[in-house]
Design a protein around this motif. Structure first.
Motif: not given
Length: 493
Positions: A161-165, A326-329, A335-342
């Motif tokens: 997973s990405q969290i291990e890396a 930007t999601p991170v499983v 799921i941890s994610m950085r969200v920006m919407t407009e």
């Protein structure tokens, strides 16, 4: 004799125990095994690019040593840089090479005749055995290799997973003294894909009430003429709702004369905004979605010094619907994610009008609209399929203004003739919902498009029935096969 025999047996047992301990140490720690110069096999007799003949590469850690056994007696030792590695000769045919600092150097051994016995290219690196043990303990399921290059660290291999890396990179950064000294080349096995569904819902309600009487009159007293006028400014809303919504009445003849105009208007409006952008990205990667446009805005004037002709510089401002995340499983499907919407749109509420005189009788005017924006940016951690209110707004604004003639506007009944009332009430409810999903690829037949079931109306349907399109099927239904004869398609030759 008995004592001598017992002493001899005791010495024999001690020698055997020491020999077994030395053999076990060499077996379990190959780095302690002596390097025999007789095992050194020269690859070629020609000189290398750096001028060293038949040099053997040897890697050491800082503070680590290796034992060198040579076939002939050592007479002289050449160490290029003792600050990086040093050689200690304890016997005529045995030497110890000790790593001191990170870097590269070489060591050459000579016999009594000045002939070269052996040469070694020494590369002193960081001791990463502790880091390897920590990675193995922290991430037992990951296949990560850690190597040192100079004062830096290189991570290779694969993680589940990405969290291990990311954890492996943080551990290496602490060991190297900074993230700029770590090269993270870990690949993630089976990286998940995340689809984010964002819902922006907004309802605006507005109520405007305006009531006022405009009075204008002229009174004559002999040769004196008295004129008065009272108009409604409606300062709360800023302007009249409808300029010609008025009832006028005139009293008197030519002189004196009084004219009254009643202005009354009530306006109620509602605005509903709904935007649902969807976006899919690989875990750990960023994705951006934009649906909108750009409108021109004057940015200044530029004049040609020779022709004295000035032109307006134009810049473009973006508006519409945008989504960036930007999601991170993480583990267990979170799921941890950085969200920006407009969500932005053009508005005439705060628009400005620019005027430019072309000639004495001609004036060019340009109206620049404003942008009404709803924007939210945050970091969330949500399970797959779960929903969360990312942002919300409840706003209520009430404005009231009463203007009139001092003194007369406060009369019980007749005061209404000399005052105006302007009332504005705005209510806004806004909510932004986010729902992430861990998704997989599906077959194309399981997906539907917005144009499924759409067909343009034929000329008789458009002319006789006023239709612009017709529905000929239901999405997901398989139409029966048709036989086509002759040439068909968009373009035929």
């Amino acid at each position: 004799m008995i004592c001598s025999e017992n002493q001899r047996k005791l010495r024999t047992m001690m020698v055997r125990a020491l020999s077994f301990s030395a053999a076990a140490a060499l077996t379990f720690n190959p780095a302690l095994a002596p390097v025999i110069a007789a095992d050194y096999r020269p690859a070629a007799a020609a000189a290398a690019a750096d001028g060293q003949i038949n040099a053997r590469f040897l890697a050491l850690g800082i503070g680590k040593s290796v034992v060198i056994d040579l076939p002939r007696d050592i007479k002289d030792v050449l160490v290029a840089d003792p600050k990086i590695a040093n050689a200690v000769v304890r016997s005529s045919q045995r030497a110890y090479i000790i790593g001191a600092a990170v870097g590269q150097t070489n060591i050459v051994f000579f016999d009594a005749q000045g002939q070269q016995i052996a040469a070694y290219d020494i590369a002193v690196k960081r001791d990463l055995n502790g880091a390897r043990a920590a990675l193995k303990q922290l991430l037992p399921n990951a296949e990560i290799q850690i190597e040192g290059i100079g004062d830096g660290i290189v991570l290779t291999g694969s993680a589940s997973s990405q969290i291990e890396a990311q954890q492996a990179g943080e551990l290496a950064a602490r060991l190297a003294g900074g993230a700029d000294k770590v090269v993270n080349s870990i690949t993630v096995r089976g990286r998940d894909q995340v689809m984010l569904k964002v819902t922006v819902a907004e309802v605006q309600r507005s109520v405007v009430k305006q009531l006022g009487i405009d009075l204008s009159g002229q009174l004559n007293y002999g040769t004196a003429v008295v004129k008065f006028a009272n108009s409604n400014p409606f300062t709360a809303y800023g302007s009249n709702l409808v300029s010609n919504n008025a009832v006028s009445a005139a009293l008197g003849g030519a002189t004196p004369s009084v004219q009254a105009t009643l202005r009354a208007m009530e306006n109620a409006g509602v605005i509903r905004t709904l935007a649902e952008p969807n976006l899919t990205a690989i875990s750990g990667e960023s994705a951006t979605f934009i649906a909108g446009g750009e409108f021109p805005v004057p940015a200044g004037y530029s004049c040609d010094p020779t022709t004295h002709v000035c032109t307006t510089q134009i810049s473009f401002k973006k508006f519409g619907i945008s989504l960036n995340f930007t999601p991170v499983v993480l583990s267990e499907g979170r799921i941890s994610m950085r969200v920006m919407t407009e969500v932005s749109e053009l508005s005439n509420e705060n628009a400005i009008t620019l005027s430019q005189a072309v000639s004495s009788t001609t004036t060019n005017s340009l109206t620049v609209p404003s942008i009404k924006t709803r924007r939210a940016e945050t970091t969330l951690e949500i399970p797959s399929g779960g929903a969360m209110a990312m942002a919300g707004l409840i706003q209520q604004q009430t404005k009231m203004a009463i203007s009139g003639m001092p003194g007369l506007m406060q009369l019980p009944v007749l005061g209404a003739l000399f005052r105006s009332r302007d009332y504005v009430n705005n209510q806004t409810e806004l909510m932004v919902l986010v729902t992430p999903f861990v998704v997989r690829a599906v077959s194309q037949k399981d997906l539907s498009r917005p144009d499924d079931g759409f067909a343009a109306a034929s000329d008789p349907q458009a002319d006789l029935l006023g239709s612009i399109n017709r529905i000929y099927g239901v999405p997901g239904r398989t139409e029966p096969g048709r036989n086509y004869r002759g040439t068909y398609g968009f373009i035929t030759d």
